[in-house]
Design a protein around this motif. Structure first.
Motif, PDB file in Angstrom:
ATOM      1  N   LYS A  62       0.917  -1.264  -0.028  1.00  0.00           N
ATOM      2  CA  LYS A  62      -0.005  -0.145  -0.031  1.00  0.00           C
ATOM      3  C   LYS A  62       0.864   1.367   0.000  1.00  0.00           C
ATOM      4  CE  LYS A  62      -3.978  -1.718   2.406  1.00  0.00           C
ATOM      5  NZ  LYS A  62      -4.048  -2.255   4.026  1.00  0.00           N
ATOM      6  N   LYS A  63       2.091   0.998   0.278  1.00  0.00           N
ATOM      7  CA  LYS A  63       3.070   2.472   0.517  1.00  0.00           C
ATOM      8  C   LYS A  63       4.151   1.817  -0.416  1.00  0.00           C
ATOM      9  CE  LYS A  63       1.489   3.113   5.307  1.00  0.00           C
ATOM     10  NZ  LYS A  63       1.823   3.602   6.611  1.00  0.00           N
ATOM     11  N   LYS A  64       4.153   1.381  -1.554  1.00  0.00           N
ATOM     12  CA  LYS A  64       5.187   1.383  -2.544  1.00  0.00           C
ATOM     13  C   LYS A  64       6.453   0.898  -1.619  1.00  0.00           C
ATOM     14  CE  LYS A  64       2.781   2.915  -6.000  1.00  0.00           C
ATOM     15  NZ  LYS A  64       2.488   1.993  -7.059  1.00  0.00           N
ATOM     16  N   ALA A  66       7.373   1.161   1.564  1.00  0.00           N
ATOM     17  CA  ALA A  66       8.159   2.111   2.470  1.00  0.00           C
ATOM     18  C   ALA A  66       8.556   1.182   3.541  1.00  0.00           C
ATOM     19  CB  ALA A  66       7.097   3.205   2.769  1.00  0.00           C
ATOM     20  N   SER A 102      10.049   2.909  -1.460  1.00  0.00           N
ATOM     21  CA  SER A 102       9.754   4.325  -1.414  1.00  0.00           C
ATOM     22  C   SER A 102      10.568   5.294  -0.287  1.00  0.00           C
ATOM     23  CB  SER A 102       8.384   4.693  -1.679  1.00  0.00           C
ATOM     24  OG  SER A 102       7.773   4.300  -0.242  1.00  0.00           O
ATOM     25  N   GLY A 103      11.559   4.417   0.537  1.00  0.00           N
ATOM     26  CA  GLY A 103      12.101   5.309   1.462  1.00  0.00           C
ATOM     27  C   GLY A 103      11.456   4.976   3.007  1.00  0.00           C
ATOM     28  N   GLY A 104      11.853   5.742   3.890  1.00  0.00           N
ATOM     29  CA  GLY A 104      11.067   5.461   5.203  1.00  0.00           C
ATOM     30  C   GLY A 104       9.640   5.630   5.165  1.00  0.00           C
ATOM     31  N   ASP A 105       9.034   4.998   6.078  1.00  0.00           N
ATOM     32  CA  ASP A 105       7.449   5.230   6.113  1.00  0.00           C
ATOM     33  C   ASP A 105       6.982   6.553   6.636  1.00  0.00           C
ATOM     34  OD1 ASP A 105       4.553   4.885   6.457  1.00  0.00           O
ATOM     35  OD2 ASP A 105       4.961   2.926   7.413  1.00  0.00           O
ATOM     36  N   LEU A 106       6.590   7.379   5.797  1.00  0.00           N
ATOM     37  CA  LEU A 106       6.127   8.698   6.291  1.00  0.00           C
ATOM     38  C   LEU A 106       5.325   8.632   7.854  1.00  0.00           C
ATOM     39  CD1 LEU A 106       5.917  10.476   2.709  1.00  0.00           C
ATOM     40  CD2 LEU A 106       7.881  10.570   4.518  1.00  0.00           C
ATOM     41  N   ASN A 146      11.199   2.073  -7.959  1.00  0.00           N
ATOM     42  CA  ASN A 146      12.053   3.318  -7.532  1.00  0.00           C
ATOM     43  C   ASN A 146      12.617   2.876  -6.023  1.00  0.00           C
ATOM     44  OD1 ASN A 146      10.815   5.606  -8.769  1.00  0.00           O
ATOM     45  ND2 ASN A 146       8.822   4.957  -7.991  1.00  0.00           N
ATOM     46  N   LEU A 148      13.732   5.406  -3.314  1.00  0.00           N
ATOM     47  CA  LEU A 148      13.894   6.830  -2.983  1.00  0.00           C
ATOM     48  C   LEU A 148      14.422   6.958  -1.476  1.00  0.00           C
ATOM     49  CD1 LEU A 148      10.340   7.873  -4.221  1.00  0.00           C
ATOM     50  CD2 LEU A 148      12.560   7.880  -5.547  1.00  0.00           C
ATOM     51  N   GLY A 150      15.299   6.857   1.892  1.00  0.00           N
ATOM     52  CA  GLY A 150      15.898   5.567   2.739  1.00  0.00           C
ATOM     53  C   GLY A 150      16.108   4.427   1.977  1.00  0.00           C
ATOM     54  N   MET A 176      13.106  16.512   1.443  1.00  0.00           N
ATOM     55  CA  MET A 176      12.260  16.235   2.796  1.00  0.00           C
ATOM     56  C   MET A 176      12.584  16.987   3.647  1.00  0.00           C
ATOM     57  SD  MET A 176      10.196  14.273   1.324  1.00  0.00           S
ATOM     58  CE  MET A 176       9.203  13.623   2.511  1.00  0.00           C
ATOM     59  N   GLY A 181      19.894   9.597   6.480  1.00  0.00           N
ATOM     60  CA  GLY A 181      19.520   9.183   8.046  1.00  0.00           C
ATOM     61  C   GLY A 181      20.155   7.722   8.202  1.00  0.00           C
TER      62      GLY A 181
END
Ligand SMILES: CCCC(=O)SCCNC(=O)CCNC(=O)[C@H](O)C(C)(C)COP(=O)(O)OP(=O)(O)OC[C@H]1O[C@@H](n2cnc3c(N)ncnc32)[C@H](O)[C@@H]1OP(=O)(O)O
Length: 292
Positions: A62-64, A66, A102-106, A146, A148, A150, A176, A181
């Motif tokens: 659901k979050k690519k 993350a 897609s990086g760290g989960d926002l 992708n 991205l 993280g 961001m 990090g």
């Protein structure tokens, strides 16, 4: 040399104290407990004893893909498990659902808003990435879709990056409002030097597979297809063929050489060499009268 190193560690510590970081003394265990409760997605491990290649897959559809707090903890457990896999030779880190990460989960990041929590999170995942990069396994990040923020940092923690021809990497941290990090800032500078690292990080641009290969970030581009994982396994197999002890000592020597002063690294190289000298693979190679 040891004295200089000691002085460096001391001055780094005082720099941290000067900046007021010493009050941030949350332990790794404390923070793992915090991250564990930020649940979304999963990370799985598939170890193939026959080939000695493990596949670690990120899955947060659901979050690519993350990386949530709970996924950070699962990844950490998996890397700890791989540290004691004596017959292992290689590792592929990839994402499910045709994308890497897609990086760290926002949503996880929203729940740890203070600088103190950021420092602890960075310590936890940074150590996890360091452990990944120091495994005695030859590691490959297989990037589809992708990588991205993280996600790009995780890919950088592997020895090699293999990309499908539609994949993209972007260190978007600057956009961001932060910097790297997970430890990839240091990795980029050490691998490519200050100028190239600054160019990649400060532009925060999206780099396609061709640009990544030209810069030396990607070692191989594969045509996008359903069997890209199998192709990556075959590619990695070229490096992993042979006795696990030899592959593992070879990788351990490379880690020592990239981290330690010259004398210490040579001492470790000799030790790792002598562990193999007169061993089963060495004697077998002699007997077979190999022609190269
Ligand atoms: C020190 C570490 C620094 C960091 O890692 S900071 C995080 C950096 N990453 C981001 O900011 C990612 C922002 N997202 C994007 O750029 C795009 O969503 C992305 C990944 C290119 C995918 O684009 P599309 O294919 O068009 O898909 P989409 O935007 O509709 O996304 C589908 C759903 O996934 C969600 N998503 C993507 N990346 C996320 C993330 N990192 N954390 C939490 N949720 C994330 C996105 O919000 C969307 O959710 P929803 O369907 O709108 O509920």
């Amino acid at each position: 040399m040891a004295y200089l190193y000691f002085q460096f560690v001391r001055s780094s510590r005082s720099l941290l104290q000067l900046k007021g970081f010493s009050r941030w003394n949350c332990t790794k265990v404390d923070f793992e407990e915090t991250l564990k409760h930020m649940i979304s997605g999963s990370v799985t491990l598939d170890k193939d004893e026959r080939s000695g290649i493990a596949v670690v897959s990120l899955d947060n559809n659901k979050k690519k893909n993350a990386l949530s707090g709970s996924m950070m903890c699962e990844l950490n457990d998996i890397i700890n498990e791989l540290q004691s896999w004596q017959t292992g030779k290689g590792l592929i880190l990839r994402g499910e659902n045709k994308t890497f990460c897609s990086g760290g989960d926002l949503d996880t990041f929203k729940n740890i808003p203070s600088p103190e929590q950021g420092y602890s999170m960075s310590g936890f995942i940074g150590q996890c990435m360091q452990n990944l990069s120091q495994l005695p396994l030859i590691s490959v990040a297989l990037v589809e879709g992708n990588a991205l923020g993280g996600g790009a940092e995780m890919a950088m923690s592997c020895d090699f990056m293999v990309m499908s021809d539609n994949a993209r990497v972007a260190f978007v941290q600057k956009k961001m409002g932060v910097i790297t990090g997970f430890g990839a800032g240091t990795r980029l500078v050490r691998k490519f030097g200050t100028l190239k690292a600054l160019d990649i990080l400060a532009s925060a641009r999206t780099m396609d597979a061709t640009e990544c290969e030209r810069l030396g970030l990607a070692s191989k581009i594969l045509p996008y297809s359903e069997n890209v994982l199998d192709l990556t396994k075959s590619w990695l197999h070229n490096y992993c063929e042979g006795d696990p002890k030899v592959i593992r000592n070879l990788k351990s020597m490379v880690i020592a050489a990239s981290n330690l002063p010259l004398e210490d690294s040579h001492a470790i190289e000799r030790k790792l060499f002598s562990e193999l000298w007169g061993g089963e693979s060495h004697l077998k190679a002699h007997k077979s009268k190999l022609k190269h």
